[in-house]
Design a protein around this motif. Structure first.
Motif, PDB file in Angstrom:
ATOM      1  N   VAL A 124       0.952  -1.244   0.061  1.00  0.00           N
ATOM      2  CA  VAL A 124      -0.039  -0.011  -0.023  1.00  0.00           C
ATOM      3  C   VAL A 124       1.004   1.275   0.148  1.00  0.00           C
ATOM      4  N   ASN A 125       0.980   1.864  -1.080  1.00  0.00           N
ATOM      5  CA  ASN A 125       1.804   3.200  -1.187  1.00  0.00           C
ATOM      6  C   ASN A 125       0.940   4.131  -1.172  1.00  0.00           C
ATOM      7  N   THR A 126       1.274   5.319  -0.402  1.00  0.00           N
ATOM      8  CA  THR A 126       0.444   6.586  -0.513  1.00  0.00           C
ATOM      9  C   THR A 126       0.830   7.420  -1.678  1.00  0.00           C
ATOM     10  N   THR A 127      -0.196   8.111  -2.509  1.00  0.00           N
ATOM     11  CA  THR A 127       0.023   9.060  -3.446  1.00  0.00           C
ATOM     12  C   THR A 127      -0.626  10.188  -3.030  1.00  0.00           C
ATOM     13  N   ASN A 128      -0.663  11.226  -3.787  1.00  0.00           N
ATOM     14  CA  ASN A 128      -1.149  12.601  -3.449  1.00  0.00           C
ATOM     15  C   ASN A 128      -2.873  12.622  -3.743  1.00  0.00           C
ATOM     16  N   LYS A 129      -3.247  11.554  -4.242  1.00  0.00           N
ATOM     17  CA  LYS A 129      -4.649  11.456  -4.776  1.00  0.00           C
ATOM     18  C   LYS A 129      -5.314  10.398  -3.838  1.00  0.00           C
ATOM     19  N   GLY A 130      -4.570   9.640  -3.015  1.00  0.00           N
ATOM     20  CA  GLY A 130      -5.112   8.399  -2.220  1.00  0.00           C
ATOM     21  C   GLY A 130      -4.109   7.265  -1.682  1.00  0.00           C
ATOM     22  N   VAL A 220      -6.330   4.036  -6.055  1.00  0.00           N
ATOM     23  CA  VAL A 220      -7.299   4.559  -5.345  1.00  0.00           C
ATOM     24  C   VAL A 220      -7.602   5.994  -5.168  1.00  0.00           C
ATOM     25  N   ASN A 221      -8.502   6.734  -5.525  1.00  0.00           N
ATOM     26  CA  ASN A 221      -8.667   8.137  -5.372  1.00  0.00           C
ATOM     27  C   ASN A 221      -9.571   8.425  -4.413  1.00  0.00           C
ATOM     28  N   THR A 222      -9.113   9.036  -3.380  1.00  0.00           N
ATOM     29  CA  THR A 222     -10.183   9.468  -2.245  1.00  0.00           C
ATOM     30  C   THR A 222     -10.560  10.946  -2.488  1.00  0.00           C
ATOM     31  N   THR A 223      -9.773  11.746  -3.221  1.00  0.00           N
ATOM     32  CA  THR A 223     -10.219  13.062  -3.433  1.00  0.00           C
ATOM     33  C   THR A 223     -11.719  13.314  -3.785  1.00  0.00           C
ATOM     34  N   THR A 224     -12.394  14.468  -3.493  1.00  0.00           N
ATOM     35  CA  THR A 224     -13.749  14.794  -3.925  1.00  0.00           C
ATOM     36  C   THR A 224     -14.075  14.655  -5.304  1.00  0.00           C
ATOM     37  N   SER A 225     -14.970  14.405  -5.680  1.00  0.00           N
ATOM     38  CA  SER A 225     -15.124  14.242  -7.113  1.00  0.00           C
ATOM     39  C   SER A 225     -16.691  15.164  -7.287  1.00  0.00           C
ATOM     40  N   LEU A 226     -16.665  15.830  -8.113  1.00  0.00           N
ATOM     41  CA  LEU A 226     -18.052  16.453  -8.377  1.00  0.00           C
ATOM     42  C   LEU A 226     -18.970  15.770  -9.336  1.00  0.00           C
ATOM     43  N   SER A 386       4.346   7.159  -6.640  1.00  0.00           N
ATOM     44  CA  SER A 386       4.374   6.989  -7.875  1.00  0.00           C
ATOM     45  C   SER A 386       3.555   8.184  -8.633  1.00  0.00           C
ATOM     46  N   GLU A 387       2.890   8.943  -8.007  1.00  0.00           N
ATOM     47  CA  GLU A 387       2.190  10.086  -8.597  1.00  0.00           C
ATOM     48  C   GLU A 387       2.902  11.412  -8.242  1.00  0.00           C
ATOM     49  N   PRO A 388       3.026  12.312  -9.096  1.00  0.00           N
ATOM     50  CA  PRO A 388       3.468  13.891  -8.654  1.00  0.00           C
ATOM     51  C   PRO A 388       2.820  14.261  -7.281  1.00  0.00           C
ATOM     52  N   TYR A 389       3.945  14.718  -6.589  1.00  0.00           N
ATOM     53  CA  TYR A 389       3.353  15.330  -5.268  1.00  0.00           C
ATOM     54  C   TYR A 389       4.241  16.455  -4.725  1.00  0.00           C
ATOM     55  N   SER A 912       0.095  25.388   5.776  1.00  0.00           N
ATOM     56  CA  SER A 912       0.372  24.199   4.743  1.00  0.00           C
ATOM     57  C   SER A 912      -0.328  24.133   3.728  1.00  0.00           C
ATOM     58  N   TRP A 913       0.352  23.458   2.488  1.00  0.00           N
ATOM     59  CA  TRP A 913      -0.413  23.465   1.414  1.00  0.00           C
ATOM     60  C   TRP A 913       0.179  22.268   0.593  1.00  0.00           C
ATOM     61  N   GLU A 914      -0.591  21.339   0.088  1.00  0.00           N
ATOM     62  CA  GLU A 914       0.097  20.136  -0.817  1.00  0.00           C
ATOM     63  C   GLU A 914      -0.845  20.070  -1.975  1.00  0.00           C
ATOM     64  N   PHE A 915      -0.166  19.526  -3.081  1.00  0.00           N
ATOM     65  CA  PHE A 915      -0.851  19.084  -4.477  1.00  0.00           C
ATOM     66  C   PHE A 915      -0.297  17.843  -4.765  1.00  0.00           C
TER      67      PHE A 915
END
Length: 915
Positions: A124-130, A220-226, A386-389, A912-915
């Motif tokens: 289980v690797n952490t990404t900026n989206k989940g 797995v993406n946990t960010t809010t989707s519209l 594995s994803e840009p952070y 703090s701010w993250e992207f």
């Protein structure tokens, strides 16, 4: 009588078989569609099976009706339509909700005719989206995937796979990131594997890939989707081949970031294998980054305060030395590899590049060799994503404190086999103590290379530069004891203007992992830390009879001192069976070398009036000089076997043999050179019994050793000191694993301690003994949604049991509280007008402690109160932390009649701010 049900079942089975045969050739090179979100080719190489697993209920019923009509008319089916010619409603996640009640007959049939694929690891690797969840296997192209959603859960059944991990046949991780409640991978019988990802308030978004280097990958993406999932009709057009290059994407409403990731169920520090804390027969607390970030921790003791680790007789600005189970320890590991120089010698650790801290309580020599018996702290560093952070923060606080940080990560190539991460931070602060300043720099790069599916190489570096004034304590008389001259002002610096304690260290290392097969793997790791330091300062001594002035000496280094540390570890991990017993074997060897060289002088210096200090006095003549090199070598061989006696009973057996050598070279006198070699064997036995899955009962016996350098009056060498521990306990999960606790009872004895020879006062004898016994309770996790807690309580009875000085037998050990307790808890609103707003509260109690072994004075107890308020708005976070809110004055004891006054009330603000 004709069995119509049996005939029907056989007939239905032949129907499914014919459909599979008819579709097989036409589907094997075409991509199955999932409405407007088709599956990538890499995700489903066995396209025929993949398509069969997602065929709609309507399509199955239509095929059944057609087949039945053909049977009635005695007309065989001569042609089966192509996938794109079949109309199906697959354009949204509502489809998934409708198919989970339909049995996948084709998948069942294929299971009987397909080899079982072994899943040898779950990552289980952490990404900026989940998160990125990887089922590690050498045969991912043979996996047959059948996904569905149920409520908040995304579920995948793989009918031709079996999980076979080093730690058992199931994997579970609670709250790997905010928005994900739990991830489980389990065998559910008949060679079927089930993966479940549970969202907090809705099913997560998932993309499925097949990686040539790792296995089957679920992003797995946990960010809010519209976007909302809406049902569609069967008359919607199917997708074109060009659209078939996109991955599956399950689109649901995301979840707010209300979870603090306080619960980390797995660790490698207790067994050198990735196992659940619940399955290790020793008390271990995993302290995640989220918990100390909420507390705005600046140093390691701040981060560990919430699990009952007490600051040792030193200031935390001088180094990482802790009191665990009554004994001081500077045993520091870095990703499971010795890094002892990073503790007391190289100055205060920084946390910007640390992901979590593992606290292993009690002796650990069977795994890591020579060390203190109280416990070991493992620093787990941040790894590449594995994803840009990108993340950055800025903290401002009292006493001119400010700290900017930077954390960036991502892939360096298109196939994401080469990843990087870079952390950097800078700390600058002053203090309530006169002339004190502290400036610290940190740069920590990491580069990982996935050479192949079974081979990974990670390079890591760390550069630390600390420039600060040396910090020491004040006499007990005038602080915690009465002084006829009154209270000594806490801001008095007992050193001098311009006193320095500069440290500069550089670490370089690598970690190589290779899997030979599903059951055997190799780990090879190496670190080198090079430290250079200078200390030009005054050393405080005893308080003079007037109780106003303190004796001092001047300490200077003639050039930078050097401390170079080398650590190498090689071990294999293998799984096998002997009859009905399962084994997980760890066997290997490690090498450790530490070379320290310095040239130091001590000069006389006039006493300092604590009530009217006059600094800048010239030092006198040299009273002593030391110019020497010390080399410590250690070679250890170890073996450990975790035996699965039954499904709920595991036995841990381990043993280690160490060859240690100490050599001192005196550059001022050749006759002062000396060397000493010793051998020590360290055993370990542990038992874990799980009467029910959430409860583990355990018992263990373990030993540690530490070399005693020198000889007796008769000239014989000392035996190493020994730490021996007996421990029993219970570990429990509550609320479905969201909250965990450990209750431990232990008795720890340190024997062969050097004490003064009463017949020859300039020599020592190894007859001393100290013991510590106590009870510990630790609780970590989530009580209710948004309400997290990390808490501890410890009762410790630590005393001298044997010594040549009979007057101190029975006395309490220095700086060890009999009772200590801590609580840090946060609550975050997850919805409504207050969504994103959170509060934190901390209570830290430390009881009375003795100031020296003679127990001539004690340091009073204290209760420290901390608080926090924070607000998260999308990717932006604001926090305000209040430390020592009641401004209580408290001290850390030291064994030379000095105490360290700790920080008063402090306020810190962070953006703090993250992207």
């Amino acid at each position: 009588m004709i069995n119509y049900q049996g005939v029907y079942n056989r007939y239905l089975l032949s129907l499914v078989a014919s459909v599979c045969v008819g579709f097989g050739s036409s589907l094997v090179r075409q991509e199955p569609t999932f409405g407007q979100s088709p599956v990538k080719k890499e995700a489903m190489p066995a396209a025929g099976y993949a398509y069969a697993s997602i065929v709609t209920k309507t399509s199955v019923q239509s095929a059944l009706v057609t087949k039945l009509k053909a049977k009635q008319e005695q007309t065989p089916i001569s042609e089966v339509g192509q996938p794109n010619s079949i109309k199906r409603s697959l354009s949204s996640t509502s489809y998934l909700l409708s198919i989970n009640k339909v049995k996948n007959l084709i998948a069942q049939l294929s299971q009987a005719t397909t080899d079982v694929v072994l899943i040898t690891d779950v990552k289980v690797n952490t990404t900026n989206k989940g998160i990125e969840l990887i089922l590690v296997t050498a045969n991912s192209k043979k996996l047959q995937v059948s996904p569905k959603t149920e409520g908040n859960s995304y579920i995948v059944d793989i009918p031709n796979a079996k999980l076979q991990l080093a730690g058992g046949e199931s994997f579970r991780q609670s709250k790997p990131v905010a928005g994900i409640t739990e991830v489980t991978v389990v065998n559910i019988g008949n060679n079927t594997l089930r993966l479940t990802i549970v969202g907090n308030q809705g099913a997560p978004q998932v993309e499925l890939f097949d990686s040539d280097t790792e296995g089957l990958v679920f992003k797995v993406n946990t960010t809010t989707s519209l976007r909302q999932a809406t049902p569609t009709t069967a008359q919607q057009p199917t997708t074109t081949p060009e659209q078939n290059q996109e991955p599956i994407e399950l689109v649901v409403t995301g979840t707010p970031d209300t979870e603090s990731r306080y619960q980390v169920p797995d660790t490698t520090v207790g067994t050198r294998t990735n196992r659940r804390v619940q399955d290790i027969p020793q008390s271990i607390q995993v302290v995640p980054r989220q918990s100390w970030q909420d507390q705005a921790a600046v140093n390691t003791i701040d981060a560990l305060r919430s699990v009952g680790v007490v600051q040792a007789s030193n200031s935390p600005t001088n180094g990482d030395v802790f009191t665990i189970r009554g004994f001081q320890t500077s045993n520091i590991l870095r990703n499971g590899l010795k890094d002892y120089t990073a503790g007391a010698v190289s100055g205060q650790s920084q946390l910007a590049n640390i992901e979590r801290l593992d606290v292993l309580r009690g002796p650990a020599s069977v795994l890591y060799g020579q060390g203190n018996p109280g416990g070991t702290i493992n620093f787990v560093t941040k790894q590449p994503l594995s994803e840009p952070y990108f993340a950055t923060s800025m903290t401002f606080g009292s006493y001119s404190f400010y700290q900017p940080t930077l954390d960036i990560s991502g892939p360096l190539n298109s196939d994401k086999t080469l990843l990087y991460r870079l952390n950097a931070s800078y700390i600058s602060t002053e203090s309530f103590i006169d002339f004190f300043y502290n400036q610290r720099y940190l740069i920590a790069p990491v580069l990982s290379w996935q050479i192949s599916k079974n081979t990974k190489l990670t390079f890591e570096g760390e550069f630390r530069d600390q420039q600060q004034a040396h910090r020491t304590g004040l006499p007990a008389f005038g602080t915690v004891l009465p002084n006829r001259n009154g209270k000594i002002p806490l801001n008095v610096n007992t050193l001098d203007e311009g006193a320095t304690n500069d440290r500069r260290s550089m670490l370089l290392g690598y970690n190589f992992e290779h899997r030979f097969s599903d059951n055997w793997s190799l780990v090879n790791a190496f670190n080198i830390r090079s430290l250079r330091y200078t200390t030009d300062t005054a050393n405080p001594g005893s308080l003079r009879a007037d109780q106003r002035s303190i004796n001092r000496t001047r300490q200077d280094y003639l050039g930078p001192a050097a401390d170079d540390e080398y650590a190498l570890d090689n071990h294999v991990v293998g799984k096998f069976k002997t009859g009905s017993l399962g084994h997980e074997l760890v066997a290997g060897f490690d090498l450790y070398r530490d070379i320290v060289q310095f040239d130091q002088t001590m000069r006389t210096l006039a006493p300092l009036d604590l009530f009217n200090p006059v600094y800048g006095q010239l030092p006198g003549g040299i009273v002593s000089r030391i110019n020497q090199k010390t080399k410590n070598d250690q070679l250890g061989f170890y073996v450990q076997d975790i035996v699965s006696l039954t499904n709920n009973l595991n036995l841990v057996l381990g043993g280690r043999g160490d060859f240690v050598d100490n050599k001192v070279t005196n550059f001022l006198r050749a006759s002062g050179n000396q060397s000493q070699s010793d051998f020590a064997f360290s055993p370990r036995v542990g038992l874990v019994y799980k009467p029910i899955p959430p409860v583990s009962l355990y018992a263990s016996y373990s030993q540690s050793f530490s070399q005693n350098v020198g000889t007796t009056f008769e000239g014989s060498l000392f035996e190493p000191s020994r730490g021996t521990q007996y421990e029993v306990g219970v570990k429990t999960d509550f609320f479905g694993g969201k909250l965990s606790s450990t209750l431990a009872l232990y008795q720890l004895t340190l024997s062969n301690i050097l004490t003064t020879d009463p017949n020859h006062l300039t020599y020592s004898i190894a007859t001393g003994e100290q013991h510590s016994r106590g009870v510990e309770l630790n609780v970590t996790g989530e009580i209710l949604p948004g309400w997290n807690v990390i808490a501890s309580y410890a009762y410790t009875d630590a005393q001298v049991t044997k010594d040549s000085n009979l007057s101190i037998i029975g006395n309490q050990l220095v700086n060890v509280p009999e009772n200590s307790a801590s609580l840090w808890t946060t609550y975050t609103f997850g919805k409504g007008n207050l969504q994103g707003l959170g509060f934190g509260l901390g209570l830290f109690y430390v009881g009375d402690r003795q100031g020296d072994l003679s127990n001539s004075f004690s340091v009073p107890s204290y209760l420290r109160l901390d608080a926090a308020v924070y607000y998260r708005l999308d990717r932006l976070r604001f926090a305000l932390n209040f430390k020592n809110l009641s401004d209580v004055r408290y001290y850390t004891a030291r064994n030379i009649n000095l105490v360290y006054p700790e920080d008063p009330f402090i306020v810190e603000g962070t953006v703090s701010w993250e992207f």
